[in-house]
Design a protein around this motif. Structure first.
Motif, mmCIF file in Angstrom:
data_model
loop_
_atom_site.group_PDB
_atom_site.id
_atom_site.type_symbol
_atom_site.label_atom_id
_atom_site.label_comp_id
_atom_site.label_asym_id
_atom_site.label_seq_id
_atom_site.Cartn_x
_atom_site.Cartn_y
_atom_site.Cartn_z
ATOM 1 N N GLU A 65 0.811 -1.224 0.000
ATOM 2 C CA GLU A 65 0.000 0.000 0.000
ATOM 3 C C GLU A 65 0.844 1.275 0.000
ATOM 4 O OE1 GLU A 65 -2.614 -0.321 3.343
ATOM 5 O OE2 GLU A 65 -3.724 -1.980 2.418
ATOM 6 N N THR A 66 1.945 1.246 0.730
ATOM 7 C CA THR A 66 2.772 2.458 0.797
ATOM 8 C C THR A 66 3.384 2.750 -0.566
ATOM 9 O OG1 THR A 66 3.320 1.682 3.008
ATOM 10 C CG2 THR A 66 4.557 3.569 2.204
ATOM 11 N N VAL A 67 3.763 1.699 -1.274
ATOM 12 C CA VAL A 67 4.374 1.895 -2.594
ATOM 13 C C VAL A 67 3.348 2.484 -3.559
ATOM 14 C CG1 VAL A 67 5.562 0.790 -4.512
ATOM 15 C CG2 VAL A 67 5.903 -0.077 -2.192
ATOM 16 N N ALA A 69 0.688 4.221 -2.803
ATOM 17 C CA ALA A 69 0.382 5.604 -2.412
ATOM 18 C C ALA A 69 1.493 6.539 -2.912
ATOM 19 C CB ALA A 69 0.246 5.703 -0.897
ATOM 20 N N TYR A 70 2.736 6.092 -2.817
ATOM 21 C CA TYR A 70 3.888 6.871 -3.315
ATOM 22 C C TYR A 70 3.761 7.064 -4.826
ATOM 23 C CZ TYR A 70 8.948 7.225 -4.661
ATOM 24 O OH TYR A 70 10.169 7.567 -5.204
ATOM 25 N N LEU A 71 3.422 5.972 -5.531
ATOM 26 C CA LEU A 71 3.286 6.068 -6.996
ATOM 27 C C LEU A 71 2.195 7.072 -7.362
ATOM 28 C CD1 LEU A 71 3.630 2.284 -7.859
ATOM 29 C CD2 LEU A 71 5.149 4.095 -8.687
ATOM 30 N N ASP A 72 1.115 7.082 -6.586
ATOM 31 C CA ASP A 72 0.043 8.040 -6.875
ATOM 32 C C ASP A 72 0.519 9.469 -6.633
ATOM 33 O OD1 ASP A 72 -1.678 6.070 -7.663
ATOM 34 O OD2 ASP A 72 -2.656 5.876 -5.713
ATOM 35 N N ARG A 73 1.305 9.645 -5.579
ATOM 36 C CA ARG A 73 1.785 11.006 -5.266
ATOM 37 C C ARG A 73 2.710 11.537 -6.356
ATOM 38 N NH1 ARG A 73 3.209 10.364 1.141
ATOM 39 N NH2 ARG A 73 3.219 12.618 1.319
ATOM 40 N N LEU A 204 9.969 4.498 -10.287
ATOM 41 C CA LEU A 204 10.057 4.860 -8.867
ATOM 42 C C LEU A 204 10.949 6.066 -8.573
ATOM 43 C CD1 LEU A 204 10.425 1.196 -7.553
ATOM 44 C CD2 LEU A 204 8.428 2.662 -7.263
ATOM 45 N N VAL A 205 11.841 6.378 -9.503
ATOM 46 C CA VAL A 205 12.843 7.391 -9.176
ATOM 47 C C VAL A 205 12.667 8.670 -10.007
ATOM 48 C CG1 VAL A 205 15.326 7.839 -8.966
ATOM 49 C CG2 VAL A 205 14.440 5.521 -8.571
ATOM 50 N N ASP A 206 12.623 8.540 -11.327
ATOM 51 C CA ASP A 206 12.579 9.749 -12.165
ATOM 52 C C ASP A 206 11.329 10.595 -11.902
ATOM 53 O OD1 ASP A 206 14.910 8.709 -13.106
ATOM 54 O OD2 ASP A 206 14.116 8.041 -15.034
ATOM 55 N N PRO A 207 10.123 9.980 -11.837
ATOM 56 C CA PRO A 207 8.946 10.815 -11.557
ATOM 57 C C PRO A 207 9.009 11.444 -10.159
ATOM 58 C CG PRO A 207 8.290 8.612 -12.314
ATOM 59 C CD PRO A 207 9.749 8.566 -12.054
ATOM 60 N N ALA A 208 9.646 10.744 -9.220
ATOM 61 C CA ALA A 208 9.783 11.317 -7.866
ATOM 62 C C ALA A 208 10.721 12.517 -7.904
ATOM 63 C CB ALA A 208 10.307 10.259 -6.896
ATOM 64 N N THR A 209 11.769 12.407 -8.701
ATOM 65 C CA THR A 209 12.728 13.515 -8.803
ATOM 66 C C THR A 209 12.027 14.761 -9.338
ATOM 67 O OG1 THR A 209 14.400 11.859 -9.306
ATOM 68 C CG2 THR A 209 14.998 14.132 -9.730
ATOM 69 N N VAL A 210 11.205 14.567 -10.370
ATOM 70 C CA VAL A 210 10.477 15.708 -10.957
ATOM 71 C C VAL A 210 9.581 16.340 -9.890
ATOM 72 C CG1 VAL A 210 8.701 16.339 -12.652
ATOM 73 C CG2 VAL A 210 10.547 14.757 -13.297
ATOM 74 N N ARG A 211 8.823 15.496 -9.173
ATOM 75 C CA ARG A 211 7.891 16.000 -8.150
ATOM 76 C C ARG A 211 8.652 16.726 -7.030
ATOM 77 N NH1 ARG A 211 3.892 18.503 -6.723
ATOM 78 N NH2 ARG A 211 2.772 17.900 -4.835
ATOM 79 N N MET A 418 10.062 2.247 2.003
ATOM 80 C CA MET A 418 9.220 3.458 1.895
ATOM 81 C C MET A 418 8.489 3.737 3.197
ATOM 82 S SD MET A 418 7.663 3.493 -1.882
ATOM 83 C CE MET A 418 8.736 3.676 -3.320
ATOM 84 N N ARG A 419 8.030 2.668 3.846
ATOM 85 C CA ARG A 419 7.363 2.856 5.142
ATOM 86 C C ARG A 419 8.318 3.490 6.144
ATOM 87 N NH1 ARG A 419 3.843 -2.337 6.936
ATOM 88 N NH2 ARG A 419 2.937 -2.376 4.876
ATOM 89 N N SER A 420 9.562 3.025 6.134
ATOM 90 C CA SER A 420 10.537 3.575 7.092
ATOM 91 C C SER A 420 10.761 5.059 6.819
ATOM 92 C CB SER A 420 11.864 2.816 7.006
ATOM 93 O OG SER A 420 12.614 3.235 5.879
ATOM 94 N N GLY A 421 10.718 5.445 5.544
ATOM 95 C CA GLY A 421 10.883 6.864 5.200
ATOM 96 C C GLY A 421 9.749 7.702 5.765
ATOM 97 N N LEU A 422 8.521 7.178 5.674
ATOM 98 C CA LEU A 422 7.372 7.917 6.213
ATOM 99 C C LEU A 422 7.448 8.010 7.730
ATOM 100 C CD1 LEU A 422 4.280 6.670 4.171
ATOM 101 C CD2 LEU A 422 5.802 8.579 3.719
ATOM 102 N N VAL A 423 7.808 6.887 8.354
ATOM 103 C CA VAL A 423 7.903 6.887 9.827
ATOM 104 C C VAL A 423 8.944 7.918 10.274
ATOM 105 C CG1 VAL A 423 8.618 5.494 11.819
ATOM 106 C CG2 VAL A 423 7.121 4.502 10.095
#
Ligand SMILES: Cc1cc2nc3c(=O)[nH]c(=O)nc-3n(C[C@H](O)[C@H](O)[C@H](O)COP(=O)(O)OP(=O)(O)OC[C@H]3O[C@@H](n4cnc5c(N)ncnc54)[C@H](O)[C@@H]3O)c2cc1C
Length: 437
Positions: A65-67, A69-73, A204-211, A418-423
């Motif tokens: 689920e965390t992954v 949710a991240y992809l949606d963000r 997982l990486v390039d779209p996150a970098t843009v955001r 990813m969960r650890s990053g949110l925590v």
């Protein structure tokens, strides 16, 4: 909170923390020691094979689920592909047998009663092993929980080895139980496999970098942090390639580097920090072979198959590439790349050939290939190593830890990272969302 959050490590734990904080309005800088973000989940251009490769095949489940949710963000859910159903094709090399496990969508596992959907040769009494795994605690291993039989050999051990990257005789049953409670126990709808259509970086990486750049996050690559220093009981300095840099009084830090690196970087500020010390490698073999348009059946639909009775464990079919994963591969450290490539190519031919359209074959001769060994792919998921995983909060008030090796309750996976990053992000205080439980 007005200070900057310094995130050391630009893997998926660091990126997920950065996204959470930047969306909450925090000022964030990421320091990544390597030339690119993504850490252990990255793609690159392989000049020899003339195509893009992932450092290793990564499989996600709809339960992650965390992954998702991240992809949606980051607007990247559409970059994943998969069969759209909880199907897992398998091939037994010794028996020359193909079957597909088709999990029932709901919580009641009707699939176990069906010859067409289950594991050939499985006896119903073996199901008790699944319950034992889900209830396992302490020092129990995966092998201790599973009853010997087809369910273990043809489904549960292959799944456990890939989820834990550790041999079942020493792997923590409690960690496997945690995976199962979040996936199989919720039914097939939580077990739909997904993987990147193009590559890990593209999903997982390039779209996150843009955001992150849109949100004003500063991203520094080639910025290895060599050490941290305390000032009045808080992290006050960091040693970067350009020299010692002072943090402002309200600044905070997330250390999101792998365990071995965290021990070095934090030695001056957290001398008593515990962390896993043993690792397992993962071997990936990428063969140049374009079979995607010539495949039939469940292998074509799923895009991958599990392999039993050989060295290969999973074969993935990608555009222009047949790619094999071997987890818990420390025992293969002494095998030459050439010998591994030849042996595993024979296995790939046995798995893929029956699924090819009539009249098409895979060549006997070894095609161009690349052998990638990730030596420290994950910590060894044994009960003893699991006990060494630290919580996110530390004794230093402005320093928290993140990464798949921290105490996430899961083995080392993207979901755990990813969960650890949110925590970690939420542990830094106001401005972030409520703590994850
Ligand atoms: C081959 C392979 C296959 C895998 N398959 C799967 C799978 O199928 N499914 C799944 O869910 N998971 C899988 N995993 C696990 C998954 O990749 C990891 O759990 C996840 O990527 C870890 O993310 P992380 O951010 O915790 O750590 P990392 O990805 O290791 O990120 C840490 C980052 O910190 C950087 N760094 C290190 N030291 C410093 C320093 N001193 N200063 C600055 N930066 C530093 C590193 O360069 C790295 O970019 C696999 C892993 C491998 C290797």
């Amino acid at each position: 909170m007005s200070g900057t959050v310094h995130i050391v490590g630009g893997g998926l734990a660091g990126l997920s923390a950065a996204l959470e904080l930047a969306e909450a309005g925090r000022r964030v800088t990421i320091y990544e020691g390597g030339p690119a973000l993504g850490g252990r989940a990255r793609s690159y251009e392989d000049k020899q094979l003339g195509c893009r490769l992932d450092n290793g095949n990564h499989l996600l489940l709809s339960a992650n689920e965390t992954v998702f949710a991240y992809l949606d963000r980051i607007g990247a859910r559409h970059t994943l592909v998969g069969p759209g159903a909880p199907i897992f094709p398998f091939h037994d090399l010794a028996a020359g047998l193909d079957w597909t496990v088709r999990l029932s969508p709901g919580r009641i596992p009707w699939w176990v009663f069906s010859n067409r959907r289950g594991v050939p040769g499985m006896r119903l009494k073996e199901l008790g092993g699944l319950l034992k795994l889900m209830r396992a605690r302490g020092d129990q291993t995966v092998s201790e929980c599973l009853d010997p039989g087809a369910l273990a050999d043809r489904l549960m051990i292959p799944l456990a080895v890939s989820a834990l990257n550790t041999r079942p005789e020493i792997a923590s049953a409690a960690l496997m139980g945690a995976v199962m409670r979040e996936s199989m126990a919720k039914g097939g709808s939580a077990c739909v496999p997904w993987f990147p259509a193009i590559g890990l970086s593209e999903s997982l990486v390039d779209p996150a970098t843009v955001r992150l750049q849109q949100l004003g996050v500063t991203i520094r690559t080639g910025a290895r942090v060599a050490g941290l220093g305390l000032v009045h009981g808080r992290v006050g300095t960091m040693l970067l390639p350009e020299g010692r840099v002072e943090l402002a009084p309200g600044d905070q830090m997330i250390l999101a580097v792998p365990a071995h690196s965290a021990r070095d970087v934090a030695a001056g500020v957290l001398p008593d920090m515990t962390a896993p010390t043993e690792y397992e490698s993962i071997l990936n073999l990428h063969y140049r072979a374009d079979v995607l348009d010539r495949l039939t059946g469940d292998l074509a639909r799923a895009g991958f198959a599990g392999v039993v009775g050989g060295m290969a464990e999973w074969v993935f079919v990608k555009p222009g590439i047949l790619s094999v994963t071997v987890s818990a591969a420390n025992h293969l450290a002494d095998h030459s790349a050439a010998a591994l490539a030849a042996t595993i190519w024979r296995e790939v031919r046995a798995v893929v050939s029956p699924a090819l359209q009539p009249g098409t074959t895979l060549p006997d001769a070894l095609p161009p290939h690349r052998v990638v060994r990730e030596k420290r792919a994950t910590f060894a998921a044994t009960p003893a190593q699991d006990r060494l995983r630290p919580q996110c909060r530390t004794s230093v008030p402005n320093l928290v830890l993140a990464g798949d090796w921290t105490a996430t309750g899961l083995p080392a996976t993207i979901e755990g990272a990813m969960r650890s990053g949110l925590v970690a992000a939420r542990a830094l205080g106001p401005g972030s969302r409520p703590p994850l439980t």
